[in-house]
Design a protein around this motif. Structure first.
Motif, PDB file in Angstrom:
ATOM      1  N   LYS A  86      24.724 -28.645  14.698  1.00 51.22           N
ATOM      2  CA  LYS A  86      25.560 -27.666  14.021  1.00 51.22           C
ATOM      3  C   LYS A  86      25.056 -27.522  12.596  1.00 51.22           C
ATOM      4  O   LYS A  86      25.201 -28.429  11.778  1.00 51.22           O
ATOM      5  CB  LYS A  86      27.028 -28.110  14.037  1.00 51.22           C
ATOM      6  CG  LYS A  86      27.980 -27.071  13.469  1.00 51.22           C
ATOM      7  CD  LYS A  86      29.426 -27.480  13.680  1.00 51.22           C
ATOM      8  CE  LYS A  86      30.377 -26.412  13.160  1.00 51.22           C
ATOM      9  NZ  LYS A  86      31.794 -26.756  13.421  1.00 51.22           N
ATOM     10  N   VAL A  87      24.440 -26.396  12.298  1.00 48.80           N
ATOM     11  CA  VAL A  87      23.878 -26.146  10.970  1.00 48.80           C
ATOM     12  C   VAL A  87      25.009 -25.908   9.976  1.00 48.80           C
ATOM     13  O   VAL A  87      25.034 -26.475   8.881  1.00 48.80           O
ATOM     14  CB  VAL A  87      22.910 -24.945  10.996  1.00 48.80           C
ATOM     15  CG1 VAL A  87      22.331 -24.694   9.615  1.00 48.80           C
ATOM     16  CG2 VAL A  87      21.804 -25.184  12.016  1.00 48.80           C
ATOM     17  N   ASN A  88      25.940 -25.057  10.369  1.00 49.30           N
ATOM     18  CA  ASN A  88      27.152 -24.795   9.588  1.00 49.30           C
ATOM     19  C   ASN A  88      28.168 -24.166  10.523  1.00 49.30           C
ATOM     20  O   ASN A  88      27.944 -24.116  11.734  1.00 49.30           O
ATOM     21  CB  ASN A  88      26.857 -23.911   8.365  1.00 49.30           C
ATOM     22  CG  ASN A  88      26.152 -22.624   8.737  1.00 49.30           C
ATOM     23  OD1 ASN A  88      26.604 -21.901   9.623  1.00 49.30           O
ATOM     24  ND2 ASN A  88      25.039 -22.324   8.065  1.00 49.30           N
ATOM     25  N   ALA A  89      29.273 -23.679   9.986  1.00 46.99           N
ATOM     26  CA  ALA A  89      30.350 -23.146  10.833  1.00 46.99           C
ATOM     27  C   ALA A  89      29.888 -22.000  11.726  1.00 46.99           C
ATOM     28  O   ALA A  89      30.399 -21.822  12.831  1.00 46.99           O
ATOM     29  CB  ALA A  89      31.518 -22.697   9.960  1.00 46.99           C
ATOM     30  N   GLY A  90      28.914 -21.229  11.263  1.00 51.96           N
ATOM     31  CA  GLY A  90      28.475 -20.067  12.022  1.00 51.96           C
ATOM     32  C   GLY A  90      27.055 -20.138  12.541  1.00 51.96           C
ATOM     33  O   GLY A  90      26.458 -19.096  12.855  1.00 51.96           O
ATOM     34  N   GLU A  91      26.506 -21.338  12.659  1.00 55.72           N
ATOM     35  CA  GLU A  91      25.124 -21.459  13.144  1.00 55.72           C
ATOM     36  C   GLU A  91      24.942 -22.795  13.858  1.00 55.72           C
ATOM     37  O   GLU A  91      25.354 -23.840  13.346  1.00 55.72           O
ATOM     38  CB  GLU A  91      24.138 -21.348  11.991  1.00 55.72           C
ATOM     39  CG  GLU A  91      22.673 -21.389  12.425  1.00 55.72           C
ATOM     40  CD  GLU A  91      21.704 -21.216  11.269  1.00 55.72           C
ATOM     41  OE1 GLU A  91      20.486 -21.225  11.507  1.00 55.72           O
ATOM     42  OE2 GLU A  91      22.173 -21.077  10.114  1.00 55.72           O
ATOM     43  N   LEU A  92      24.313 -22.752  15.036  1.00 61.63           N
ATOM     44  CA  LEU A  92      24.113 -23.981  15.803  1.00 61.63           C
ATOM     45  C   LEU A  92      22.965 -23.824  16.793  1.00 61.63           C
ATOM     46  O   LEU A  92      22.484 -22.725  17.056  1.00 61.63           O
ATOM     47  CB  LEU A  92      25.399 -24.366  16.540  1.00 61.63           C
ATOM     48  CG  LEU A  92      26.019 -23.346  17.522  1.00 61.63           C
ATOM     49  CD1 LEU A  92      25.331 -23.343  18.895  1.00 61.63           C
ATOM     50  CD2 LEU A  92      27.507 -23.637  17.710  1.00 61.63           C
ATOM     51  N   TYR A  93      22.546 -24.955  17.341  1.00 58.03           N
ATOM     52  CA  TYR A  93      21.581 -25.022  18.434  1.00 58.03           C
ATOM     53  C   TYR A  93      22.264 -25.730  19.596  1.00 58.03           C
ATOM     54  O   TYR A  93      22.994 -26.717  19.393  1.00 58.03           O
ATOM     55  CB  TYR A  93      20.339 -25.820  18.029  1.00 58.03           C
ATOM     56  CG  TYR A  93      19.498 -25.183  16.948  1.00 58.03           C
ATOM     57  CD1 TYR A  93      18.339 -24.467  17.273  1.00 58.03           C
ATOM     58  CD2 TYR A  93      19.850 -25.304  15.608  1.00 58.03           C
ATOM     59  CE1 TYR A  93      17.560 -23.888  16.279  1.00 58.03           C
ATOM     60  CE2 TYR A  93      19.080 -24.726  14.612  1.00 58.03           C
ATOM     61  CZ  TYR A  93      17.934 -24.018  14.956  1.00 58.03           C
ATOM     62  OH  TYR A  93      17.166 -23.447  13.967  1.00 58.03           O
ATOM     63  N   TYR A  94      22.021 -25.234  20.825  1.00 54.87           N
ATOM     64  CA  TYR A  94      22.593 -25.930  21.981  1.00 54.87           C
ATOM     65  C   TYR A  94      21.647 -25.879  23.179  1.00 54.87           C
ATOM     66  O   TYR A  94      20.763 -25.025  23.270  1.00 54.87           O
ATOM     67  CB  TYR A  94      23.961 -25.356  22.348  1.00 54.87           C
ATOM     68  CG  TYR A  94      23.947 -24.033  23.083  1.00 54.87           C
ATOM     69  CD1 TYR A  94      24.119 -23.969  24.471  1.00 54.87           C
ATOM     70  CD2 TYR A  94      23.809 -22.827  22.397  1.00 54.87           C
ATOM     71  CE1 TYR A  94      24.136 -22.761  25.146  1.00 54.87           C
ATOM     72  CE2 TYR A  94      23.820 -21.613  23.064  1.00 54.87           C
ATOM     73  CZ  TYR A  94      23.981 -21.594  24.439  1.00 54.87           C
ATOM     74  OH  TYR A  94      23.982 -20.392  25.111  1.00 54.87           O
ATOM     75  N   TYR A  95      21.861 -26.844  24.080  1.00 48.49           N
ATOM     76  CA  TYR A  95      21.062 -26.950  25.303  1.00 48.49           C
ATOM     77  C   TYR A  95      21.934 -26.567  26.491  1.00 48.49           C
ATOM     78  O   TYR A  95      23.116 -26.927  26.556  1.00 48.49           O
ATOM     79  CB  TYR A  95      20.570 -28.384  25.494  1.00 48.49           C
ATOM     80  CG  TYR A  95      19.968 -28.652  26.864  1.00 48.49           C
ATOM     81  CD1 TYR A  95      18.615 -28.415  27.091  1.00 48.49           C
ATOM     82  CD2 TYR A  95      20.741 -29.135  27.908  1.00 48.49           C
ATOM     83  CE1 TYR A  95      18.057 -28.642  28.353  1.00 48.49           C
ATOM     84  CE2 TYR A  95      20.195 -29.367  29.158  1.00 48.49           C
ATOM     85  CZ  TYR A  95      18.853 -29.119  29.374  1.00 48.49           C
ATOM     86  OH  TYR A  95      18.312 -29.346  30.620  1.00 48.49           O
TER      87      TYR A  95
END
Length: 213
Positions: A86-95
């Motif tokens: 989770k980079v910040n509240a509005g940005e992330l990476y997921y598998y």
């Protein structure tokens, strides 16, 4: 540039614009969910566009979409979905791993979701390109290396208009019947499930500080 050349250039640009607009063809319209397809350039596969409107808030929709650990509850054929970073509240990476019928190998992908909002129109865009090398590949699972999904959420008086597009190459060899299954049934089931997901108590009164309603 002389007048005739200007007219010719304008006509050519207009015709190209119209051709691009006509690429999407309505595949299915049922239960308030419209599914469009178009051929992908240099591919036998089709791009997908889904349109619908739901009586929810922008914050509700963004929360559900970004709650990637629960994606298996509503995204068609999802076997697993796990937040990686989770980079910040509005940005992330997921598998995520996509379950396919035997003997076809499952697919997996790593996506980078990023939320932005136009301060004037309040339209929310969620971009979701894949980042294929973020994790090592797994045995007997085909890694999706080319895919781009995009959500455009437009607030209206009593609902939010949703436009979702997906252009993906699942890799490997897939039979036509399976491709067609994911072109129509997959998106329809996903958006039916999305309606149910949004009705759950944890999403009912949610608000997000970075989303303006």
């Amino acid at each position: 540039m002389n007048k005739q050349l200007m007219i010719f250039s304008t006509v050519m640009l207009f015709s190209l614009f119209c051709k691009g607009q006509e690429d999407w063809k309505l595949k299915q319209s049922k239960e308030g969910i419209e599914i469009y397809t178009k051929p992908l350039e240099n591919s036998h596969l089709k791009g997908i566009k889904v349109k619908c409107a739901l009586p929810v808030t922008l914050s509700q929709l963004v929360t559900v979409i970004m709650d990637v650990n629960t994606a298996a509850e509503w995204v068609y054929s999802t076997k697993s979905s796990t937040l990686l970073k989770k980079v910040n509240a509005g940005e992330l990476y997921y598998y995520s791993e996509v379950s396919l019928p035997w003997p076809i190998s499952n697919r997996d992908f790593i996506a980078h979701l990023k939320v932005t909002q136009d301060p004037h129109t309040k339209v929310v865009t969620i971009d979701g390109p894949v980042v294929s090398n973020y994790l090592p590949e797994k045995k007997d699972i085909v890694r999706v290396r080319s895919s781009y999904g995009k959500w455009v959420l437009t607030p209206q008086k009593n609902n939010v208009k949703i436009e979702y597009t997906l252009e993906t190459d699942p890799g490997g060899s897939l039979p036509a019947w399976l491709v067609n299954l994911f072109v129509a049934k997959g998106p329809h089931e996903t958006f039916k499930n999305l309606k149910v997901q949004l009705s759950k108590a944890e999403y009912k009164n949610v608000t997000l500080a970075y989303i303006k309603e």
